[in-house]
Design a protein around this motif. Sequence first.
Motif, PDB file in Angstrom:
ATOM      1  N   THR A  85       0.821  -1.214   0.000  1.00 37.05           N
ATOM      2  CA  THR A  85       0.000   0.000   0.000  1.00 37.05           C
ATOM      3  C   THR A  85       0.859   1.271   0.000  1.00 37.05           C
ATOM      4  O   THR A  85       0.333   2.372  -0.154  1.00 37.05           O
ATOM      5  N   TRP A  86       2.179   1.121   0.191  1.00 40.52           N
ATOM      6  CA  TRP A  86       3.063   2.290   0.184  1.00 40.52           C
ATOM      7  C   TRP A  86       3.414   2.735  -1.234  1.00 40.52           C
ATOM      8  O   TRP A  86       3.923   3.840  -1.437  1.00 40.52           O
ATOM      9  N   THR A  87       3.148   1.887  -2.219  1.00 44.56           N
ATOM     10  CA  THR A  87       3.558   2.181  -3.592  1.00 44.56           C
ATOM     11  C   THR A  87       2.964   3.482  -4.096  1.00 44.56           C
ATOM     12  O   THR A  87       3.642   4.299  -4.728  1.00 44.56           O
ATOM     13  N   GLY A  88       1.683   3.699  -3.809  1.00 42.16           N
ATOM     14  CA  GLY A  88       1.020   4.921  -4.264  1.00 42.16           C
ATOM     15  C   GLY A  88       1.677   6.170  -3.701  1.00 42.16           C
ATOM     16  O   GLY A  88       1.842   7.172  -4.408  1.00 42.16           O
ATOM     17  N   GLY A 318       1.192   8.228  17.523  1.00 44.51           N
ATOM     18  CA  GLY A 318       0.664   6.881  17.360  1.00 44.51           C
ATOM     19  C   GLY A 318       0.466   6.474  15.914  1.00 44.51           C
ATOM     20  O   GLY A 318      -0.355   5.607  15.609  1.00 44.51           O
ATOM     21  N   GLN A 319       1.226   7.091  14.980  1.00 48.73           N
ATOM     22  CA  GLN A 319       1.118   6.766  13.561  1.00 48.73           C
ATOM     23  C   GLN A 319       2.175   5.723  13.185  1.00 48.73           C
ATOM     24  O   GLN A 319       2.993   5.324  14.010  1.00 48.73           O
ATOM     25  N   ASP A 320       2.182   5.319  11.918  1.00 48.51           N
ATOM     26  CA  ASP A 320       3.084   4.273  11.435  1.00 48.51           C
ATOM     27  C   ASP A 320       4.475   4.859  11.197  1.00 48.51           C
ATOM     28  O   ASP A 320       4.725   5.516  10.180  1.00 48.51           O
ATOM     29  N   VAL A 321       5.385   4.615  12.131  1.00 47.38           N
ATOM     30  CA  VAL A 321       6.732   5.189  12.053  1.00 47.38           C
ATOM     31  C   VAL A 321       7.483   4.665  10.832  1.00 47.38           C
ATOM     32  O   VAL A 321       8.185   5.418  10.144  1.00 47.38           O
ATOM     33  N   THR A 326      10.211   5.947   6.056  1.00 50.87           N
ATOM     34  CA  THR A 326      10.588   5.519   4.703  1.00 50.87           C
ATOM     35  C   THR A 326      10.329   6.620   3.689  1.00 50.87           C
ATOM     36  O   THR A 326      11.149   6.874   2.799  1.00 50.87           O
ATOM     37  N   MET A 327       9.188   7.311   3.815  1.00 48.72           N
ATOM     38  CA  MET A 327       8.859   8.375   2.871  1.00 48.72           C
ATOM     39  C   MET A 327       9.823   9.552   2.995  1.00 48.72           C
ATOM     40  O   MET A 327      10.195  10.184   2.000  1.00 48.72           O
ATOM     41  N   HIS A 328      10.245   9.852   4.214  1.00 49.32           N
ATOM     42  CA  HIS A 328      11.177  10.970   4.395  1.00 49.32           C
ATOM     43  C   HIS A 328      12.573  10.614   3.910  1.00 49.32           C
ATOM     44  O   HIS A 328      13.291  11.474   3.384  1.00 49.32           O
ATOM     45  N   VAL A 329      12.959   9.366   4.075  1.00 48.82           N
ATOM     46  CA  VAL A 329      14.244   8.930   3.513  1.00 48.82           C
ATOM     47  C   VAL A 329      14.192   9.035   1.990  1.00 48.82           C
ATOM     48  O   VAL A 329      15.137   9.522   1.344  1.00 48.82           O
TER      49      VAL A 329
END
Length: 358
Positions: A85-88, A318-321, A326-329
Amino acid sequence: MTSLPASLWLKILLGAVIGMISGALARWIGMPLPWMLGPMLGCGVAALAGAPVHGPSGLRVIVIPIIGVMLGAGFHPGLFDHIGTWTGTLLLLPGFLIMATFVSYTFYRRVGGYAPVDAFFCAAPGGLNEMIVLGGQAGGDESRIALAHALRVFLTISGIALVFALLLDIRAVRGAASWVAVTDLSLLDAALLLACGVIGFYGGKWLRLPAPQLFGPMIASAAAHMLEWVTVPPPSLLVIAAQLTIGTVLGCRFAGVSLREMGRDMLLGLGATMLLLCVTTVFAALLGPVAGTSLPQGVLAYSPGGLTEMSLLSLAMGQDVAYVSTMHVARIVMILFGMPLVFRLIGKTLIDASRKDR
């Protein structure tokens, strides 16, 4: 640090005292991520008011790996079951970066009247140090670029934390159960966590990872926790000390900045950050139908703040670290590789235009 003059030690001590008081006050009033945001705001206000404060920048090499190990402790077996689901989010990220940079550049250029090189390096939502170095090498105003990026990180973190708390009613995860005492760790746990920090730090630098001081220890810690070699995070006192240090350093970056002399640049930085956050919100909203990602998580993933700070904020909320980090990297990698390539194509035009402006 032992060779620092006494006057600088006093400035660092004053910054540390203000940071600790501000952190305690932020914790008392229930501010999200109090031990980082409190010192950041307290020291920032003190610095802008002319107080002789200086951040303990030399400690970052120690505290950033602690944060990396702590963030890695949030990984566990089965965490990546939904990685598809991270692909988008990744597919939309280049478009977000292009739009964010274009909007910010246009604002600095048309509204602020900045020279093209200054506007270009102030606009890119990348790492502060990297943009200062690249901008300085291109003939840009390093102090102006530094102020723009310091304000971007400062305002992004503060603004998102407040909006999450006041409008979305998403508050910091709290409770006694989250406290980890030193005595909760066995000697083996302590040794493994220390190894994650040290090996991750040097391994990250050897592999030339983005933000190696954070990302290397985070990967090592994540691997150790997913393999269940260790199941506890670093002691809370160490994590609080690390956050206090980071917040104090961020706030003290405004030392020596005169509101009278830099007021216009600061207002422009505020305007540019607000525009960036508007672009962030639009792209985060697109993630709902594209990837099924919630708006708060999308905002954290795309927000133009620092990797360390946004990862901490996602943990506090409490979010998905793993997702947010990964998105910030990915953002940092795209900016670091993309900006020099873009500048090679249009750099001569920007430099020539900047010389005419000046």
